[in-house]
Design a protein around this motif. Structure first.
Motif, short mmCIF file in Angstrom:
data_model
loop_
_atom_site.label_atom_id
_atom_site.label_comp_id
_atom_site.label_asym_id
_atom_site.label_seq_id
_atom_site.Cartn_x
_atom_site.Cartn_y
_atom_site.Cartn_z
N UNK A 1 0.83 -1.21 0.00
CA UNK A 1 0.00 0.00 0.00
C UNK A 1 0.86 1.26 0.00
N UNK A 2 1.97 1.20 0.75
CA UNK A 2 2.86 2.36 0.80
C UNK A 2 3.52 2.61 -0.56
N UNK A 3 3.95 1.55 -1.21
CA UNK A 3 4.58 1.69 -2.53
C UNK A 3 3.59 2.23 -3.56
N UNK A 4 2.35 1.75 -3.51
CA UNK A 4 1.31 2.26 -4.42
C UNK A 4 1.07 3.74 -4.16
N UNK A 5 1.04 4.13 -2.89
CA UNK A 5 0.84 5.54 -2.53
C UNK A 5 1.94 6.42 -3.10
N UNK A 6 3.19 6.02 -2.88
CA UNK A 6 4.33 6.83 -3.31
C UNK A 6 4.41 6.87 -4.84
N UNK A 7 4.34 5.71 -5.48
CA UNK A 7 4.48 5.67 -6.94
C UNK A 7 3.31 6.35 -7.64
N UNK A 8 2.09 6.14 -7.14
CA UNK A 8 0.92 6.76 -7.75
C UNK A 8 0.96 8.27 -7.68
N UNK A 9 1.31 8.80 -6.51
CA UNK A 9 1.38 10.25 -6.35
C UNK A 9 2.57 10.86 -7.08
N UNK A 10 3.68 10.13 -7.13
CA UNK A 10 4.83 10.60 -7.91
C UNK A 10 4.48 10.68 -9.40
N UNK A 11 3.71 9.72 -9.87
CA UNK A 11 3.30 9.70 -11.27
C UNK A 11 2.46 10.93 -11.60
N UNK A 12 1.57 11.31 -10.69
CA UNK A 12 0.76 12.51 -10.90
C UNK A 12 1.64 13.75 -10.96
N UNK A 13 2.60 13.86 -10.03
CA UNK A 13 3.49 15.03 -10.00
C UNK A 13 4.31 15.11 -11.28
N UNK A 14 4.85 13.97 -11.73
CA UNK A 14 5.66 13.96 -12.96
C UNK A 14 4.82 14.31 -14.18
N UNK A 15 3.58 13.80 -14.23
CA UNK A 15 2.70 14.09 -15.37
C UNK A 15 2.39 15.58 -15.44
N UNK A 16 2.12 16.20 -14.29
CA UNK A 16 1.79 17.62 -14.26
C UNK A 16 3.01 18.47 -14.62
N UNK A 17 4.18 18.09 -14.10
CA UNK A 17 5.40 18.86 -14.38
C UNK A 17 5.85 18.74 -15.83
N UNK A 18 5.58 17.61 -16.47
CA UNK A 18 6.08 17.38 -17.83
C UNK A 18 5.12 17.85 -18.91
N UNK A 19 3.87 18.19 -18.54
CA UNK A 19 2.89 18.60 -19.54
C UNK A 19 2.53 20.06 -19.31
#
Length: 256
Positions: A1-19
Motif C-alpha cells: 500500500x505504501x509503494x502504491x501511494x508513493x508511486x501513484x502520487x509521484x506519477x501525478x506530480x511527474x505528469x503535471x510537471x512534464x505537460x
C-alpha cells in the motif's frame, strides 16, 4: 500500500510537471496534494514497517515528538489543500469569466504558503506543549505511531491546557476549511442546476465529482477516527480507524 501511494502520487506530480497544458491552478493544487500525501504516509508507515521487520516496538522520546509533529503538519496541510481546491472549483464554475483574474499565480502560491505556515505552527505548538508534560512511568502508546491524544493521556502532570488546545485548534483548523468546502459546494450545485444544457451540467458535475470523492474520503475517515475514539473503548477499533485515515485516502487519491 505504501509503494502504491508513493508511486501513484509521484506519477501525478511527474505528469503535471512534464505537460505544459496541465500548468493550471487546479493541477498546481493537485500536485501539492500528491506531494502532501507522500509525506503524510511517509511520516508513519516506514517506521511501522521497520518495527515489524525488527520485531521491535520502541521509539525514542525525540523521535516520537518529531513523528507527532510531522503527522499534524501534513494532516493540516492536506485539509487546507482540499479547501483551496474547492475554492478553485467554485471560482471556475460560479465565476468563469473572472477565473483567470481571481485564480492568478500569486494567489495560488499565497494559499500554499499560508496553508503550510498554519500547519507548521499547529504542529510545533502541540509538540512544544507536550514537551512541558511530565511522564513518570514506562510509556506504551497503543497505536502504530505517536498520536498527540495518546501521548497526552500518558502524562502524569496536568493536561487540561493540552486537551483544550487540541480541541480548540482541531475544531478551528478542521472546521473552518470544512465549512468553506460545504458552502462552496452549495454554491457550485446551485450554479450547475441553473445551466440549461444537459451536456453542460454533466461536464460540470464530472469535473467536481473526483474532487468531491477525495474530500469525502478524507473527511469520512477523519470522522471515523473521531467516532471510534469517542463511542468505543476498543483500542483495536480506534487503531484500525486511524490506519484508514492515515493510509487509505493517500493511496486511493491517485486513482480518483
Amino acid at each position: 500500500m505504501y509503494l502504491v501511494t508513493v508511486l501513484g502520487n509521484l506519477l501525478i506530480i511527474l505528469a503535471i510537471c512534464s505537460n505544459s497544458h496541465l500548468r493550471t491552478p487546479m493541477y498546481f493544487f493537485l500536485s501539492n496534494l500528491s506531494f502532501t500525501d507522500i509525506c503524510f504516509s511517509t511520516s508513519t508507515v516506514p517506521r511501522m514497517l521497520v518495527n515489524i521487520q525488527r520485531q521491535s516496538k520502541t521509539i525514542s522520546y525525540a523521535g516520537c515528538l518529531t513523528q507527532d509533529c510531522f503527522v499534524l503538519v501534513f494532516a493540516g496541510l492536506e485539509n487546507f489543500l482540499l479547501a483551496a481546491m474547492t475554492y478553485d472549483g467554485y471560482v471556475a464554475i460560479c465565476h468563469p469569466l473572472r477565473y483567470s483574474v481571481i485564480m492568478n499565480t500569486h494567489l495560488c502560491i499565497l494559499l500554499i504558503l499560508l496553508s503550510l505556515t498554519i500547519s507548521i505552527v499547529d504542529g510545533l505548538l502541540h509538540s512544544l506543549m507536550v514537551l512541558g508534560l511530565f511522564f513518570c512511568t514506562v510509556l506504551e502508546v497503543p497505536h502504530f505511531f505517536c498520536e498527540v491524544d495518546q501521548i497526552i493521556k500518558l502524562a502524569c502532570s496536568d493536561t487540561l491546557l493540552n486537551n483544550i488546545l487540541v480541541y480548540v485548534l482541531t475544531s478551528m483548523l478542521g472546521g473552518v476549511p470544512l465549512l468553506g468546502i460545504i458552502y462552496s459546494y452549495i454554491k457550485i450545485v446551485s450554479s450547475i442546476l441553473r445551466i440549461s444544457s444537459s451536456g453542460g451540467k454533466n461536464k460540470a458535475f464530472s469535473s467536481c465529482g473526483s474532487h468531491l470523492s477525495v474530500v469525502s474520503l478524507f473527511y469520512g475517515t477523519a470522522f471515523g477516527v473521531y467516532i471510534s475514539s469517542v463511542f468505543t473503548d476498543s483500542i483495536r477499533k480506534t487503531v484500525i480507524a486511524l490506519l484508514m485515515y492515515t493510509v487509505v485516502p493517500q493511496m486511493l487519491n491517485p486513482f480518483i
